[in-house]
Design an enzyme around this catalytic site. Structure first.
Site, short mmCIF file in Angstrom:
data_model
loop_
_atom_site.label_atom_id
_atom_site.label_comp_id
_atom_site.label_asym_id
_atom_site.label_seq_id
_atom_site.Cartn_x
_atom_site.Cartn_y
_atom_site.Cartn_z
N GLU A 1 -15.07 17.16 35.87
CA GLU A 1 -14.83 15.85 36.48
C GLU A 1 -14.26 15.90 37.89
OE1 GLU A 1 -15.76 13.06 35.15
OE2 GLU A 1 -16.36 13.88 33.21
N SER B 1 -1.32 -8.25 -27.68
CA SER B 1 -0.09 -7.90 -28.40
C SER B 1 0.93 -7.20 -27.51
CB SER B 1 -0.43 -7.00 -29.60
OG SER B 1 -1.23 -7.71 -30.53
#
Length: 818
Positions: free
Chosen positions: A90, A469
């Site tokens: 770059e 139950s």
């Protein structure tokens, strides 16, 4: 000669005029643009988006939340080789220029003039790219370019070169949601920065130019060309020597997706944490780099996953093979490439791997897996694969392997306990499991279904199922507050109640097996899960009283029906609510709030939230009465986040859990539930070889829901199994058969190293000798007497009752006894 000098003088004048005009234009541009430029001072304390990290109690990664994958690094942590790769790609002169590359800009201007295009290469330094990343839009214009240049100068004045490069490396996009060099190295190569090779450094440096179309996964050939360019630039700038260059150029690229190494499979739990943290901190919670520590125990969670999935697959195979998940036509002479393409639509789910049947005969079948394996299944692997007809019927055992598997079938295979491949299938039933500590409500395990990838619906907290139950212990607790004792006798006999909602105007409850045992003590009735006893008991104490009493366990009034059906578990609750309710028995009568998050830490290491749950204190004086329905609604309703804990005030007493029921009541109900395991419907749990377990099975009408909720002093666990569409699980699929095995498998791991801890008898409870037939106190010389526990005042009351006469005994056998 004079003409030449004159022309040269004119040229000089023109040059000077051009420079002056250019300077004036540049000054004017700066004067116009400068006021609109942002301050670069913010870059000194920039807050890059970092995903939220969710960890288990022992620091293992559960999940990362956020749109971006980023792990910021300091410039000191970036190897020189990697920095040089980016500089070569770059901006090789980065450490020497003042923010712009004048030559590059002039080249870009020349190309723009000669080509007429604004889209030309070159001209942007790393500093300019940082300016563009943080402050400017991707718009292509001369104004934007000038703004970029002016900002570059400002950035160079405000920050050091290393600081600018660090911003660039941490901000750059590398494709596949990866932002920053550390995230890119992890995603593409599964490595930290110091582990990268030269070739990998060059490849990563090549990506930001074309992050979506030039990364090594999307366009591998183009990426290798860019890598070669970067390596060439590194050689030209003397960042590397020729041998290093040659070796890197020859190196193959091994990039492949590497997702963050999630260490704990707890997606349902993680989603609840995400919702709670966002509720506390807002949407920024997902981008500000918070680390969330939770209550989850990684080992317990793995045990929960394994137990639940194995339990569902055992249930599923019990009801037969539904056939291939799909069928494809295999081309003649097809190879691995074609087979992989045919398998592509299927993905592995919870360890169940898709497989393509290549061939089958009487004795075996050859299956192909997407990872390239060939699996051979023999006849023993398909013995369970009787054809599914419905939940109560299956076809015959396959006589040959080809009866079950045909070429072109896509089926599931999984490894058994010996590591061998075996035929399997995705279960259609679902399940949920919640485990929490009864002393403070910390959730140590939570599974909301077979697979989060298959269904995001969290059955552990969002479902509203009937507990059957499993709700009876709460009814018995209410009865013990109204003078009943474990020795009280209630008649198990047919009974009818008016019910205008029914066609005949009568409700006639029944026991599961349609039999009746006559007068029976409450201890025996709960152990055997006798329905009619619970109904008569509720009728005796009153529905209104029981309805209000249930809120002491954290249930909301809306969850509990105001009718006698409450006795049979017709409430609508989630496993989390059941675990919270059972925790009241396990901890001696206190209501705790389930919670998941213990601490939230920001990116700087500062704690921004710490949970302060109400904790059971058995030695503290009771400082509050039983909570009301209003106070407990938020934690039991299943809406929004039922698991969040409100940070308590600094007053120490406020951190003590509120008493919900009398400790003696909790002890008595626990005593009955211990008998459920010792000799009742939960007796399969005896395989754990522990004496400190209590719990209750639960099954609803037509076997739509199967439950087991149980505990010891250290852990409360509630498990549910059923279909999302409320279909029947099939005849005989009681809680003891479908849910209890999952609970047992989980507890086998969770309690492995936990010593047994007795449920201590609290003051005010006494042991007495009773007549098992009448439930009354027995004489000292009665050879048939048995020991029972009850509250002191109940024992004293029974002691004052005269012994039953012969006539009373006859009536006791003939009529209801309460």
């Amino acid at each position: 000669m004079r003409l030449f000098l004159r022309l040269l003088r004119y040229a000089a004048y023109l040059a000077v005029a051009g420079i002056l005009i250019g300077a004036a234009a540049l000054g004017t541009a700066y004067w116009l643009i400068s006021p609109r430029l942002p301050s670069v001072e913010v870059l000194k304390d920039v807050r890059l988006q970092v995903p939220m990290r969710v960890e288990s109690a022992d620091g293992k990664l559960i999940a990362l939340f956020g749109e971006t994958k980023r792990t910021p690094v300091r410039i000191e942590e970036v190897p020189a080789q990697l920095k040089n790769a980016f500089l070569a790609a770059e901006d090789a002169d980065f450490y020497n220029h003042s923010g712009i590359d004048l030559g590059g800009i002039l080249r870009a201007v020349w190309l723009t003039v000669t080509t007429g295009s604004k889209h030309v290469a070159g001209g942007s330094t790393i500093t300019q790219q940082v300016a563009r990343m943080f402050f400017l839009s991707p718009e292509v214009s001369y104004t934007r370019k000038l703004a970029e240049i002016f900002l570059a100068f400002r950035i160079e004045n405000a920050l050091s070169k290393d600081e600018i490069l660090a911003l660039y490396l941490n901000k750059s996009f590398f494709g596949h949601r990866s932002y920053g060099i550390a995230a890119a190295a992890e995603f593409y190569y599964g490595k930290t920065l110091d582990q990268l090779t030269l070739a990998e450094c060059a490849m990563l440096a090549s990506i930001p130019k074309f992050p979506s179309t030039g990364n090594p996964l999307s366009r591998p050939e183009r990426a290798k060309e860019r890598r070669a360019y970067v390596l060439g630039r590194m050689l030209d700038n003397k960042f590397i020597d020729r041998p290093s260059y040659d070796a890197a150029m020859a190196a193959p690229d091994n990039a492949q997706p590497h997702e963050p190494p999630v260490e704990v499979d707890a997606a349902y739990f993680a989603e609840l944490v995400r919702l709670e943290v966002m509720d506390r901190l807002g949407n920024s919670a997902l981008t500000d780099g918070y680390r969330v520590r939770t209550t989850l125990d990684a080992g317990f969670q793995e045990a929960a996953n394994t137990a639940l999935r194995n339990g569902l697959m055992v249930y599923d195979q019990r009801h037969g093979f539904r056939g291939a998940e799909g069928h494809v036509e295999i081309p003649v002479n097809a190879g691995t490439a074609q087979w992989n393409e045919l398998l592509a639509p299927w993905r592995t789910v919870a360890g169940l791997v898709p497989a393509l049947v290549l061939s089958s005969d009487a004795n075996s079948a050859t299956l192909y897996l997407a990872d390239g394996q060939n699996v051979l299944l023999g006849s023993e692997a398909v013995q369970w694969a009787r054809r599914y007809q419905d939940e109560d019927h299956r076809g015959p055992v396959p006589k040959i392997v080809a009866d079950a598997l045909k070429p072109g079938d896509v089926v599931r295979v999984a490894r058994d306990s010996k590591g061998e491949w075996t035929l399997s299938q995705l279960p259609t039933a679902e399940a949920a499991l919640v485990a929490l500590r009864p002393d403070d409500g910390a959730v140590v395990s939570l599974v909301g279904g077979f697979s989060f990838a298959r269904s995001k619906f969290n059955r552990a907290t969002q479902s509203a199922r009937q507990p059957g139950s499993g709700f009876k212990p709460f009814i018995y607790s209410a009865a013990f507050e109204r003078g009943f004792t474990p020795a009280s006798v209630v008649n198990d006999a047919p009974v009818s109640f008016p019910d205008p909602s029914r066609p005949d105007g009568v409700w006639t409850p029944k026991n599961d097996d349609d039999t009746f045992q006559g007068p029976i003590r409450l201890r025996e009735a709960l152990a055997k899960s006798v329905n009619l006893v619970s109904v008569r008991l509720l009728d005796a104490i009153g529905v209104r009283y029981a309805h209000e009493y249930m809120t002491r366990f954290g249930f909301t009034p809306e969850q509990i029906p105001q009718s006698l059906s409450m006795a049979l578990g017709s409430a609508a609750v989630a496993p989390m609510a059941m675990a919270r309710g059972y925790a009241v028995f396990a901890n001696g009568g206190y209501l705790v709030d389930p919670y998941l998050v213990t601490e939230i830490i920001d990116r700087d290491g500062k704690t921004v939230y710490r949970a302060e749950p109400a904790v059971v204190c058995r030695t503290c004086p009771d400082h509050s009465v039983a909570p009301t329905a209003t106070a407990t609604a938020s934690a039991s309703s299943g809406a929004a986040s039922p698991l969040s804990t409100t940070a308590a005030p600094s007053d120490g007493a406020a951190h003590t859990a509120a008493r919900a029921i009398d400790p003696r009541n909790a002890y008595l109900v626990t005593s009955l539930m211990r008998d459920v395991i010792r000799r009742g419907t939960g007796s399969a749990a005896l395989s754990l070889k522990r004496n400190d377990l209590a719990g209750k099975t639960g099954t609803t009408n037509d076997h739509r829901d199967a439950w087991f909720s149980g505990f010891n002093a250290a852990l409360v666990v509630s498990c549910w199994v059923g279909f999302d569409d409320f279909s029947s699980l099939g005849r005989g699929e009681f809680g003891a058969k479908a849910a209890l095995p999952i609970w047992i498998d989980y507890m086998r791991t969770a309690l492995k190293d936990v010593p047994e801890q007795a449920f201590d008898m609290p003051p005010g409870v006494t042991k007495v000798r009773i007549d098992p037939a009448t439930g009354l106190l027995a004489g000292a010389d009665d050879p048939g007497a048995i020991l029972e526990v009850m509250k002191n005042e109940d024992a004293q009351r029974l002691a004052t009752q005269p012994p039953p006469t012969d006539e009373a005994a006859k009536q006791h056998e003939a009529y209801d006894v309460f």
